[in-house]
Write an enzyme that holds these catalytic residues in place. Structure first.
Site, PDB file in Angstrom:
ATOM      1  N   ASP A 232       0.765  -1.249  -0.060  1.00 18.30           N
ATOM      2  CA  ASP A 232      -0.020   0.123   0.007  1.00 18.30           C
ATOM      3  C   ASP A 232       0.946   1.309  -0.151  1.00 18.30           C
ATOM      4  O   ASP A 232       1.916   1.108   0.484  1.00 18.30           O
ATOM      5  CB  ASP A 232      -0.911   0.019   1.049  1.00 18.30           C
TER       6      ASP A 232
ATOM      7  N   ASP B 245      -7.110  -1.625  -4.413  1.00 18.40           N
ATOM      8  CA  ASP B 245      -8.190  -1.172  -3.654  1.00 18.40           C
ATOM      9  C   ASP B 245      -9.205  -0.333  -4.097  1.00 18.40           C
ATOM     10  O   ASP B 245     -10.137  -0.456  -4.144  1.00 18.40           O
ATOM     11  CB  ASP B 245      -7.654  -0.512  -2.190  1.00 18.40           C
TER      12      ASP B 245
END
Length: 219
Positions: free
Chosen positions: A178, A192
């Site tokens: 991330d 995401d």
């Protein structure tokens, strides 16, 4: 005198033959009518075949759209994570909009937005199941908006599943990369984002009553 009587009593043979010929033409006319009916039936069958071909062609175009969106989403996610690992990991966060938005490399063993870090294997299985469901549903796909939504879901699921399968600490337990870090919010990635956008689009389509096969229903 006898010859004259025989001439009067004898029927006209050529006329009789003509009448016979006229009678023999009736079945021919019926055969023409039958041929016309066969031609019309053949035309109806051809029209039905053209309709089936059109439906099949539309389904193929929607499949192409779905997989195109999925490939684009997957490649963008893969490339961005590769750059983050190479250029940003183990470095200070990069400020994009002051403290409101930063790029910060984070390894996430949980689900989207760093949730459920203790259930990495479970989320891996769920992601694989979602991919299978999308592929099976794609066979009935006739709607372009649904193709885009499912393509986003598929590309995002594949992006994070790739991390879980091939990144440390091991297969089915890999940590997702991330890097998008807004202020007062969890760190996430492009996969995401694709999953969330696809999910929102599916909710909107469902509220409008549009099904994946292109039909519209009203509750």
């Amino acid at each position: 005198m006898a010859e004259a009587e025989r001439t009067i009593e004898t029927p006209d043979i050529p006329d009789a033959e003509g009448a016979g010929e006229t009678g023999s033409q009736a079945p021919a006319d019926g055969a023409v009518a039958d041929g016309a009916g066969d031609t019309a039936a053949a035309g109806d069958t051809a029209a039905q075949g053209d309709g089936a071909t059109a439906v099949t062609g539309k389904g193929r175009r929607r499949l192409v759209a779905l997989f195109t969106v999925a490939v684009v989403a997957y490649l963008l996610d893969l490339i961005s994570k590769t750059l983050v690992v190479a250029k940003l990991e183990h470095h200070e966060p990069v400020e994009i909009i002051g403290d409101w938005l930063k790029l910060e490399a984070v390894r996430n063993p949980g689900a989207a937005f760093s949730m459920g870090e203790a259930f990495t294997v479970v989320f891996t299985v769920i992601a694989a199941a979602v991919i299978v469901v999308i592929v099976r549903l794609a066979r009935k796909l006739r709607s372009l908006p649904w193709a885009i939504a499912l393509g986003l879901l598929l590309g995002g699921a594949l992006g994070n599943l790739t991390d879980r399968l091939f990144r440390a600490p091991g297969v089915f337990k890999g940590a997702v990369v991330d890097f998008i870090s807004p202020a007062h919010f969890a760190v996430f990635n492009l996969a995401d984002s694709a999953i969330v956008c696809g999910g929102i689009l599916i909710v909107l389509l469902s509220f409008r009553g549009l099904d994946p096969d292109g039909t519209v229903h009203k509750d």
